[in-house]
Design a protein around this motif. Sequence first.
Motif, PDB file in Angstrom:
ATOM      1  N   SER A  34     -50.639 -86.274 -26.358  1.00 23.30           N
ATOM      2  CA  SER A  34     -49.393 -86.747 -25.748  1.00 23.30           C
ATOM      3  C   SER A  34     -48.319 -86.923 -26.813  1.00 23.30           C
ATOM      4  CB  SER A  34     -49.635 -88.049 -24.992  1.00 23.30           C
ATOM      5  OG  SER A  34     -50.181 -89.003 -25.859  1.00 23.30           O
ATOM      6  N   CYS A  35     -47.060 -86.863 -26.371  1.00 21.51           N
ATOM      7  CA  CYS A  35     -45.904 -86.950 -27.275  1.00 21.51           C
ATOM      8  C   CYS A  35     -45.937 -88.290 -28.025  1.00 21.51           C
ATOM      9  CB  CYS A  35     -44.622 -86.822 -26.461  1.00 21.51           C
ATOM     10  SG  CYS A  35     -43.135 -87.219 -27.389  1.00 21.51           S
ATOM     11  N   ALA A  36     -45.724 -88.218 -29.339  1.00 23.55           N
ATOM     12  CA  ALA A  36     -45.780 -89.421 -30.178  1.00 23.55           C
ATOM     13  C   ALA A  36     -44.602 -90.361 -29.890  1.00 23.55           C
ATOM     14  CB  ALA A  36     -45.774 -89.024 -31.647  1.00 23.55           C
ATOM     15  N   ALA A  37     -43.597 -89.854 -29.177  1.00 27.32           N
ATOM     16  CA  ALA A  37     -42.432 -90.702 -28.895  1.00 27.32           C
ATOM     17  C   ALA A  37     -42.445 -91.237 -27.465  1.00 27.32           C
ATOM     18  CB  ALA A  37     -41.145 -89.924 -29.152  1.00 27.32           C
ATOM     19  N   CYS A  38     -42.734 -90.362 -26.455  1.00 24.59           N
ATOM     20  CA  CYS A  38     -42.595 -90.808 -25.061  1.00 24.59           C
ATOM     21  C   CYS A  38     -43.919 -90.846 -24.314  1.00 24.59           C
ATOM     22  CB  CYS A  38     -41.602 -89.918 -24.313  1.00 24.59           C
ATOM     23  SG  CYS A  38     -42.249 -88.286 -23.950  1.00 24.59           S
ATOM     24  N   ASP A  39     -44.991 -90.369 -24.965  1.00 26.70           N
ATOM     25  CA  ASP A  39     -46.333 -90.476 -24.412  1.00 26.70           C
ATOM     26  C   ASP A  39     -46.638 -89.524 -23.255  1.00 26.70           C
ATOM     27  OD1 ASP A  39     -48.470 -91.838 -25.434  1.00 26.70           O
ATOM     28  OD2 ASP A  39     -48.535 -93.310 -23.802  1.00 26.70           O
ATOM     29  N   THR A  40     -45.732 -88.632 -22.892  1.00 24.98           N
ATOM     30  CA  THR A  40     -46.074 -87.668 -21.834  1.00 24.98           C
ATOM     31  C   THR A  40     -46.942 -86.564 -22.450  1.00 24.98           C
ATOM     32  OG1 THR A  40     -44.083 -86.379 -22.244  1.00 24.98           O
ATOM     33  CG2 THR A  40     -43.957 -88.018 -20.489  1.00 24.98           C
ATOM     34  N   LEU A  41     -47.707 -85.875 -21.610  1.00 21.89           N
ATOM     35  CA  LEU A  41     -48.597 -84.833 -22.093  1.00 21.89           C
ATOM     36  C   LEU A  41     -47.774 -83.709 -22.734  1.00 21.89           C
ATOM     37  CD1 LEU A  41     -51.715 -84.354 -21.945  1.00 21.89           C
ATOM     38  CD2 LEU A  41     -51.202 -82.736 -20.108  1.00 21.89           C
ATOM     39  N   PRO A  49     -46.062 -82.990 -32.815  1.00 24.91           N
ATOM     40  CA  PRO A  49     -46.491 -84.142 -32.020  1.00 24.91           C
ATOM     41  C   PRO A  49     -45.416 -84.751 -31.115  1.00 24.91           C
ATOM     42  CG  PRO A  49     -46.160 -84.817 -34.297  1.00 24.91           C
ATOM     43  CD  PRO A  49     -45.867 -83.351 -34.233  1.00 24.91           C
ATOM     44  N   VAL A  50     -44.208 -84.158 -31.093  1.00 23.82           N
ATOM     45  CA  VAL A  50     -43.141 -84.718 -30.243  1.00 23.82           C
ATOM     46  C   VAL A  50     -42.644 -83.637 -29.289  1.00 23.82           C
ATOM     47  CG1 VAL A  50     -40.778 -85.637 -30.263  1.00 23.82           C
ATOM     48  CG2 VAL A  50     -42.453 -86.475 -31.924  1.00 23.82           C
ATOM     49  N   CYS A  51     -42.442 -84.008 -28.022  1.00 19.85           N
ATOM     50  CA  CYS A  51     -42.061 -83.013 -27.011  1.00 19.85           C
ATOM     51  C   CYS A  51     -40.606 -82.574 -27.178  1.00 19.85           C
ATOM     52  CB  CYS A  51     -42.304 -83.565 -25.607  1.00 19.85           C
ATOM     53  SG  CYS A  51     -41.112 -84.816 -25.079  1.00 19.85           S
ATOM     54  N   GLU A  52     -40.319 -81.407 -26.600  1.00 22.68           N
ATOM     55  CA  GLU A  52     -38.984 -80.818 -26.718  1.00 22.68           C
ATOM     56  C   GLU A  52     -37.898 -81.729 -26.115  1.00 22.68           C
ATOM     57  OE1 GLU A  52     -39.216 -78.187 -28.643  1.00 22.68           O
ATOM     58  OE2 GLU A  52     -37.022 -78.219 -28.703  1.00 22.68           O
ATOM     59  N   PRO A  53     -38.124 -82.288 -24.894  1.00 21.39           N
ATOM     60  CA  PRO A  53     -37.075 -83.159 -24.325  1.00 21.39           C
ATOM     61  C   PRO A  53     -36.744 -84.340 -25.234  1.00 21.39           C
ATOM     62  CG  PRO A  53     -38.671 -82.575 -22.633  1.00 21.39           C
ATOM     63  CD  PRO A  53     -39.222 -82.055 -23.923  1.00 21.39           C
ATOM     64  N   CYS A  54     -37.713 -84.890 -25.954  1.00 20.97           N
ATOM     65  CA  CYS A  54     -37.424 -85.998 -26.871  1.00 20.97           C
ATOM     66  C   CYS A  54     -36.496 -85.529 -27.985  1.00 20.97           C
ATOM     67  CB  CYS A  54     -38.706 -86.574 -27.468  1.00 20.97           C
ATOM     68  SG  CYS A  54     -39.463 -87.819 -26.405  1.00 20.97           S
ATOM     69  N   ARG A 110     -35.674 -93.466 -32.516  1.00 17.97           N
ATOM     70  CA  ARG A 110     -36.346 -94.686 -32.964  1.00 17.97           C
ATOM     71  C   ARG A 110     -37.873 -94.546 -32.813  1.00 17.97           C
ATOM     72  NH1 ARG A 110     -34.386-100.540 -32.074  1.00 17.97           N
ATOM     73  NH2 ARG A 110     -36.209-101.729 -32.635  1.00 17.97           N
ATOM     74  N   ALA A 111     -38.300 -94.016 -31.670  1.00 14.80           N
ATOM     75  CA  ALA A 111     -39.743 -93.851 -31.419  1.00 14.80           C
ATOM     76  C   ALA A 111     -40.354 -92.842 -32.383  1.00 14.80           C
ATOM     77  CB  ALA A 111     -39.966 -93.418 -29.976  1.00 14.80           C
ATOM     78  N   ILE A 112     -39.614 -91.773 -32.689  1.00 13.67           N
ATOM     79  CA  ILE A 112     -40.119 -90.740 -33.610  1.00 13.67           C
ATOM     80  C   ILE A 112     -40.272 -91.334 -35.012  1.00 13.67           C
ATOM     81  CG2 ILE A 112     -39.492 -88.582 -34.782  1.00 13.67           C
ATOM     82  CD1 ILE A 112     -38.213 -87.710 -32.049  1.00 13.67           C
ATOM     83  N   ILE A 113     -39.268 -92.087 -35.469  1.00 13.77           N
ATOM     84  CA  ILE A 113     -39.325 -92.690 -36.803  1.00 13.77           C
ATOM     85  C   ILE A 113     -40.474 -93.705 -36.867  1.00 13.77           C
ATOM     86  CG2 ILE A 113     -38.083 -94.190 -38.433  1.00 13.77           C
ATOM     87  CD1 ILE A 113     -35.522 -92.683 -37.550  1.00 13.77           C
ATOM     88  N   HIS A 114     -40.672 -94.414 -35.776  1.00 12.49           N
ATOM     89  CA  HIS A 114     -41.763 -95.378 -35.720  1.00 12.49           C
ATOM     90  C   HIS A 114     -43.116 -94.669 -35.890  1.00 12.49           C
ATOM     91  CE1 HIS A 114     -44.197 -98.744 -34.384  1.00 12.49           C
ATOM     92  NE2 HIS A 114     -43.145 -99.503 -34.617  1.00 12.49           N
ATOM     93  N   ALA A 115     -43.286 -93.556 -35.173  1.00 16.90           N
ATOM     94  CA  ALA A 115     -44.545 -92.788 -35.278  1.00 16.90           C
ATOM     95  C   ALA A 115     -44.718 -92.233 -36.683  1.00 16.90           C
ATOM     96  CB  ALA A 115     -44.536 -91.657 -34.252  1.00 16.90           C
TER      97      ALA A 115
END
Length: 262
Positions: A34-41, A49-54, A110-115
């Motif tokens: 799942s995406c490291a920022a928004c948790d969707t598959l 590790p991060v989805c395109e929409p993020c 913010r979520a990406i930097i956190h991950a």
Amino acid sequence: MADCKMPIPNLFSNWQLAISNSSDAVLSVVLSASCAACDTLLLHPTRGPVCEPCWTSILPLTAPLCDRCGDPLPTWRQISGPLARCPRCRRRERPLDRARAIGAYDGALRAIIHAFKYEGRRSLARPLGRLMRERAAEMIEGARCVIPVPLHPSRKRHRGFNQAADLARQMPLPVVAALSRVRATPTQTGLPAGRRHRNMRDAFIATRAARGLAGAAVVVIDDVSTTGATLDACARTLKLAGIAEVRALTAARVVGRLTPDD
Ligand SMILES: [Zn+2]
Ligand SMILES: [Zn+2]
């Protein structure tokens, strides 16, 4: 008798071929990543590790920006030079000449930097670095090198890596360790800006490597600029060491959070 030679099976390239032939769809089901920022598959786990929409939701900070720190300004401040600065930069002269970031420290960024920083997803340095280069090309233009904001050795031991150094390595300039952190500063979280500036005083010294940079323009790299206290402390140290121009490039910045102690 070269034509008699049998082809030698190359296990490594066969393995690579097998991996590259595996479709994202299969990996997505098998790994359930799942995406490291928004948790969707993740539909395309091979793309990181991060989805395109993020990634596409990360908007740049829009002009007019403060000439110095890069904070967005109300449009009417564009009228003249001295007004092209935010209240904080007009209130006092700052050692940092200019600062820019990919965007505001909010949402997906913010979520990406956190991950990246706290969950050890170090592969995120590459796409973050690319966005930094693309959105702040003028920070890199004409600079001699990049200087990562150092972590205190005890914090680096605890985290295992310095996120600023990972980002600095993504820039198209030499990385110079011109700063050393000599004081372990207490956590800045929750402190008003004025206290943060006092907290950071004397936290850094210039290293021997800074000697070769006298008169140059350099770019200090960090993950997030909150009030600019850390970057100002770095810039002050570098200017005392004879560096002519200190710019800062961060992955994100906290925008326009003025506190009574600013
Ligand atoms: Zn996502
Ligand atoms: Zn400013």
